[in-house]
Structure formats: structure tokens, C-alpha cells
Write a protein that holds these residues in place. Structure first.
Motif: not given
Length: 265
Positions: A79-91
Motif C-alpha cells: 500500500i502507498k499512503i503519500g510517500p510511505l510504502i508498506v508491503a505485506d499483510f502483517d507489516p
């Protein structure tokens, strides 16, 4: 498999709506195109989307043929929220929880420990079974996996990249002790997992209390994927169908978050 990671810290505005917090801005969720996605990624992407629905988070679905290469962990979805990228379900679940978006705040300490155990059970049985069927079962690999995984690439990449991915998944399954399993042993593992989940769910609407948690999102995603994904054998779907309370659970979650809300963009 690569370790999931976060890139570039950013603050998320959280505001209340009803009885649950939401993220003020839209979230973008990235995955492969429908003609390319495979069973393990289908389940993982559905888990994240269902969790976002349960948190009342609006999102835009972004389909990219190179989504795997775009992901910082090579895992999907991200997922991408503004400049933030977080990958995979748990994170993703952990990051949103750190911003006040949490579905388990009302659980007791013992319930949270039990929830983690069932999350681990689901990943260590259903996800590994999906990887095995997709990349280890010879008939599935030849008739489905290689064609779909390589569909977006020109020759010779459409032949070479599936081979590299198969080797990568093979090493992962070997590390987990699944590489040498027979297909019947894999089916047994799936059946034991479904039996445990069915016993835990019982006649309840959700697995814990009277509202959904990330376990509901994860279990629904994997079971729904097993029930609906076209494979060379219907054995996995048949195993899930043996547990009526699990199939009813899947129907309820699908109706609530994908038919009534129709929240995907």
C-alpha cells in the motif's frame, strides 16, 4: 522469502467515523493484473483489502504488471499512503495499528495471544499449501503457473522469469520443511488447519467477540481464494466445503464487504 520492510516514515491523519477510526486520505493498494495473479498473491491481496474494508479505510486498487518488482519486499500487495510504502499483510496491520487503526483493542491479553496463534496457523498451513500447489505441483506449474506468471513478459523472459521464481519458492518451501511433502500430505495439512479454524469459529459470526479482527480478514481471504481460484484439481475447494461453518463465514464476509459496500475503486 524477502523480509517485509517499510520505506520513508510519514504521519497519517486518523479521525473517528462511527465506532472505528479511519485514515483521512485514500490508500493506494498495488497488485498484479487479474490475468497474471496467482493463488498465493490472490489470497494475500484479498486479505489486505478485506482488512482495509473492516477498518473503514477507503482505497484505490492499482494493478501493475510489474507490481512484484515495485514492492520493496517483492511481496504483494503493498500500500502507498503519500510517500510511505508498506508491503505485506502483517507489516500493513502493524503500521495501521501504530497510527490508531486497530481491530483488536477490546481483546484481552489471552485473546490476543490466541489470535496470534491462529494467524500463524493460517499462514503456516494455508499460505504454504498455496505456494506448494502453485509452484511445486507439476501439473499446476505447467498448465497454469508458468503461463500466468510469464504472461506480461516477452520471450525469453516469459520462460526465464517463471523458472527463477520457481527456484526461489522451492528454496523457501525447503526452509519451511514443505518441499519434500507429497500432494496428499499437503491436502492433509489444509484439512487439519480447516478443522482447527472450524472448531474455533463454531457458531460465532466472527472468530473473536462481536466484530471482525485481522484473523477474520486473513482466514476469509485464504478460504475464499481456495474456493474460487481455478486450479487443475478441485481438491482444495472440496476440503474447505466439508466445513459448513467456514463456507457460511466466507459467504457472510463476502456479502458484507464486497456486495453491500462495493467499496473497491
Amino acid at each position: 522469502m524477502a523480509t517485509p520492510l517499510l520505506t520513508r516514515a510519514a504521519e497519517i491523519n486518523v479521525t473517528p467515523r462511527g465506532d472505528q477510526p479511519i485514515i483521512a486520505d485514500y490508500v493506494e493498494i498495488y497488485q498484479q493484473h487479474e490475468d497474471q495473479i496467482l493463488l498465493p498473491e490472490e489470497a494475500q491481496c484479498l486479505a489486505v483489502k478485506t482488512f482495509l474494508h473492516m477498518c473503514n479505510i477507503n482505497y484505490h486498487k492499482k494493478m501493475r504488471y510489474n507490481a512484484e518488482q515495485m514492492s520493496p519486499s517483492k511481496g504483494l500487495p503493498f500500500i502507498k499512503i503519500g510517500p510511505l510504502i508498506v508491503a505485506d499483510f502483517d507489516p500493513i496491520v502493524e503500521h495501521l495499528s501504530s497510527k490508531g487503526v486497530c481491530l483488536t483493542s477490546e481483546l484481552s491479553g489471552s485473546q490476543k495471544a490466541e489470535l496470534k496463534a491462529y494467524l500463524s496457523l493460517t499462514v503456516n498451513r494455508l499460505h504454504l499449501a498455496e505456494l506448494y500447489i502453485t509452484w511445486r505441483d507439476k501439473l499446476t506449474v505447467e498448465e497454469i503457473t508458468k503461463e500466468r506468471y510469464g504472461s506480461s513478459y516477452p520471450w525469453p523472459l516469459n520462460k526465464v522469469l517463471p523458472w527463477f521464481k520457481q527456484r526461489e519458492i522451492g528454496r523457501y518451501l525447503q526452509a519451511k520443511g514443505w518441499y519434500e511433502k507429497s500432494i496428499d500430505q499437503v491436502y492433509t495439512e489444509v484439512n487439519l488447519c480447516c478443522k482447527a479454524l472450524s472448531h474455533k469459529l463454531g457458531d460465532q459470526y466472527y472468530f473473536f467477540i462481536d466484530r471482525p479482527t485481522e484473523l477474520d480478514a486473513l482466514v476469509f481471504a485464504h478460504l475464499h481464494a481456495l474456493l474460487t481460484t481455478e486450479l487443475t484439481s478441485a481438491r482444495l475447494a472440496d476440503i474447505v466445503k466439508e466445513y459448513e461453518n467456514l463456507t457460511r463465514f466466507c459467504d457472510r464476509i463476502h456479502q458484507r464487504y464486497y456486495v453491500e459496500d462495493a467499496g473497491e475503486s
